[in-house]
Enzyme design. Structure first.
Site, short mmCIF file in Angstrom:
data_model
loop_
_atom_site.label_atom_id
_atom_site.label_comp_id
_atom_site.label_asym_id
_atom_site.label_seq_id
_atom_site.Cartn_x
_atom_site.Cartn_y
_atom_site.Cartn_z
N HIS A 135 -115.16 -55.07 -27.69
CA HIS A 135 -114.36 -54.00 -28.26
C HIS A 135 -114.62 -52.67 -27.58
O HIS A 135 -113.70 -51.92 -27.25
CB HIS A 135 -114.67 -53.84 -29.75
CG HIS A 135 -114.12 -54.96 -30.55
ND1 HIS A 135 -114.68 -55.39 -31.70
CD2 HIS A 135 -113.04 -55.73 -30.34
CE1 HIS A 135 -113.98 -56.40 -32.18
NE2 HIS A 135 -112.98 -56.60 -31.37
N GLU A 169 -98.03 -72.31 -14.20
CA GLU A 169 -99.41 -72.09 -13.78
C GLU A 169 -100.18 -73.39 -13.60
O GLU A 169 -101.37 -73.40 -13.33
CB GLU A 169 -100.13 -71.18 -14.79
CG GLU A 169 -100.05 -71.61 -16.23
CD GLU A 169 -100.76 -70.63 -17.18
OE1 GLU A 169 -101.60 -69.84 -16.76
OE2 GLU A 169 -100.45 -70.70 -18.39
N ASP A 196 -104.26 -68.94 -13.04
CA ASP A 196 -104.54 -70.36 -13.23
C ASP A 196 -103.95 -71.20 -12.10
O ASP A 196 -104.58 -72.15 -11.65
CB ASP A 196 -103.98 -70.84 -14.57
CG ASP A 196 -104.95 -70.55 -15.71
OD1 ASP A 196 -106.16 -70.80 -15.53
OD2 ASP A 196 -104.51 -70.03 -16.75
N CYS A 212 -96.93 -62.87 -13.16
CA CYS A 212 -97.73 -62.11 -14.12
C CYS A 212 -99.23 -62.31 -13.93
O CYS A 212 -100.02 -61.83 -14.72
CB CYS A 212 -97.32 -62.44 -15.54
SG CYS A 212 -97.63 -64.16 -15.97
C1 PEP Z 1 -102.42 -66.58 -15.38
O1 PEP Z 1 -102.99 -67.65 -15.52
O2 PEP Z 1 -102.05 -66.14 -14.28
C2 PEP Z 1 -102.15 -65.70 -16.53
C3 PEP Z 1 -101.41 -64.64 -16.40
O3 PEP Z 1 -102.70 -66.03 -17.71
P1 PEP Z 1 -104.27 -65.89 -18.06
O4 PEP Z 1 -104.92 -65.04 -17.01
O5 PEP Z 1 -104.30 -65.30 -19.41
O6 PEP Z 1 -104.74 -67.32 -18.02
MG MG Z 2 -103.17 -68.62 -17.43
#
Ligand code: PEP
Ligand code: MG
Length: 556
Positions: free
Chosen positions: A163, A405, A429, A476
């Protein structure tokens, strides 16, 4: 705490009782004030910590026990810490992680009371340019310090999602956590250099190291100012190709930063971090309140909400999960949601209900087969049907997409795209699964490479499938915030990049300084290459030719 004498006797019993009662009253008033001050910065769920501390101060057993010990002749602070010692010992003896954490709350409350008993009214004042070094930092300690003068925080314990670390990020204080042997290496008054990028803390560095960092810091600040100046300009290449720059956010207090850096919306709202802040799975109403508050703070901007992605390295403390040998290949993410349909439907219902007046998309993480996607959609349809029958207002038109992913989803992309509205590429991932290199293991960090030719060709494939189907495609994962990858990603045809807000200005600058035609050529050339070394060398050359290499050096 070790400085408190547990055997100090009271000289005047009446005065001692008065000191205790006044400290209680002041502590309660202070908690109200801090809660009020922090309300715009933290989600309601996290503000509860202050209520919890108030409840401790109002707890008859806790306060009664302190009063009794004072009555038996002890000084107020001795009585206080005798009780806290007892309680901590009891709580720490219990294996339950949640109860153990409550011991920290009691200690935290104890220090607040102590400060008021000693009439130490000054907030922890720091001189200019102070770096706060501590073993750990609780949320309420951080809210008490006058953070205006803090230029950094270094903690021996804690994770980046603790936090306090998250709040420090909202204040934009560079924070380094998990620094081994920190407390034994640093003394008050030491000169420190804290490198937030590498996580290294230099103690009394050589003058040339210090000078080098001063120069780097000045240059970095000047660059940031320059980048911020272009904040209102849209991210479009010189020849007019628009790239939407969206933010990845997790908690409510990430939003001010996303807006400050000009995010056009949110491409990834990770819901699991908010879930970690509750004491149990938040129910439908709690989730509606959580999402609504975040959506309202984002105004009319589009928001993609990713359903719960727990497991692997992030479990809520209230969830009992068996230990697994390979948690990243195990029971995580959509797999958990599909096996706990009632829990999953609560989240889907809450999103649909919060989405009534907002531009919301739903994204399913870690989809590896059509069956999973279809089952998730089935549960979404069930949730919609229920809401409809119950006459509850909701948004029936939310778009649905998946995070690509898992390698199998790349091979299945042409079939998956027919059943979704968009793809979002989760490179964090995807890279680890494609290259069989654990994203959290420093020993294989050199193998975990976004610019690997196999990763690039997977991304190119996903983008081309989505574009051929006329559907949106976003990226992302962290790769979206790597300036060296920007031209390549734009050239591959990505129309949205969703990234950590801090990097939006630099990525915007790179997009604006280039031509789509050039970016396409760069993507085309890169996709022909066979090795990471060749790809990186080539990209660095191109950035140099285009006069953009400084941006890469500064922000990579
Ligand atoms: C990813 O795997 O690229 C992703 C955006 O999700 P996380 O990092 O939360 O696994
Ligand atoms: Mg991910």
């Amino acid at each position: 705490m070790s400085t408190i004498d547990r055997n100090l006797r009271a000289r005047d019993l009446r005065a001692e009782h008065k000191r205790l009662e006044e400290a209680l009253a002041r502590s309660l008033a202070e908690l109200d004030a801090v809660r009020h001050r922090m309300a715009p910065l933290m989600p309601e769920s996290e503000l509860k910590i202050f209520d919890a501390h108030k409840m401790i101060l109002q707890d008859d057993e806790f306060v009664g026990r302190i009063r009794d010990i004072v009555a038996s002749g002890y000084a107020a602070e001795s009585a206080l810490f005798r009780v806290i010692d007892e309680l901590s010992a009891q709580l720490l003896a219990v294996a339950d992680g949640y109860l153990r954490e409550r011991a920290t709350d009691f200690r935290d409350v104890g220090h607040r009371l102590l400060r008021h008993m000693r009439q130490d009214e000054r907030r922890n004042q720091f001189g200019k340019s102070t770096i706060l070094v501590a073993e750990e930092l609780t949320l309420s300690q951080l809210t008490l310090v006058s953070h205006e003068n803090l230029v950094g925080i270094a903690l021996e314990s804690g994770g980046t999602t603790s936090h306090a670390a998250l709040l420090a990020r909202a204040f934009e204080i560079p924070t380094v956590v998990g620094v081994d042997h920190l407390m034994e290496s640093v003394a008050e008054g030491d000169n420190l250099v804290l490198d937030g990028n590498s996580g290294i803390v230099y103690v009394n560095p050589a003058p040339e190291v210090e000078r080098e960092y001063q120069v780097l810091h000045k240059r970095y600040e000047a660059f940031r100012r320059d980048l911020m100046a272009g904040g209102d300009e849209p991210a479009a290449t010189r020849d007019g190709n628009r790239v939407e720059l969206l933010a990845n956010i997790a908690l409510y207090h990430d939003i001010p930063m996303a807006l400050k850096y000009g995010a056009e919306g949110v491409g990834l709202m990770r819901t699991e971090f908010s879930f970690l802040t509750y004491e149990d799975f938040p129910d439908e109403n709690q989730q509606i309140a959580l999402y609504t508050r975040m959506l309202e703070a984002l105004g009319k901007r589009p928001v993609t909400i990713c359903t719960l992605d727990i497991g692997a390295d992030k479990y809520p403390p209230y969830m009992r999960v068996p230990r697994e040998d390979n948690p990243f290949l195990g029971w995580r993410s959509i797999r958990i949601s599909l096996e706990m349909p009632s829990l999953f439907k609560v989240q889907l219902r809450a999103i649909l209900r919060a989405a009534v007046r907002h531009d919301v998309k739903i994204m399913f993480p870690m989809i590896s087969s059509l069956e999973e996607l279809r089952r998730a959609r089935e549960l979404l349809a069930e949730a919609q049907g229920e809401l409809f029958r119950e006459g509850l207002e909701h948004n029936p038109a939310v778009k649905v997409g998946i995070m690509v992913e898992v390698p199998s989803a790349v091979w299945l992309a042409p079939r998956l795209i027919r059943e979704v509205d968009f793809f979002s590429i989760g490179t964090n991932d995807l890279i680890q699964y494609l290259l069989a290199a654990d994203r959290n293991n420093p020993r294989v960090a050199h193998l975990y490479e976004a610019l690997h030719p196999a990763v690039l060709s997977a991304i190119a494939e996903i983008v081309s499938v989505a574009r051929a189907a006329g559907k949106e495609v976003c990226i992302c994962g962290e790769m979206a915030s790597d300036p060296l990858a920007t031209l390549l990603l734009v050239g591959m045809g990505l129309d949205q990049l969703s990234l950590s807000p801090l990097f939006i200005p630099v990525i915007r600058k790179i997009v604006r300084e280039t031509n789509y035609r050039t970016a396409r050529l760069i993507a085309h050339d890169t996709l022909e290459m066979a090795s990471v070394q060749e790809i990186k060398g080539y990209l660095i050359e191109r950035y140099r030719d285009l006069g953009l290499i400084k941006l890469v050096e500064m922000f990579r």
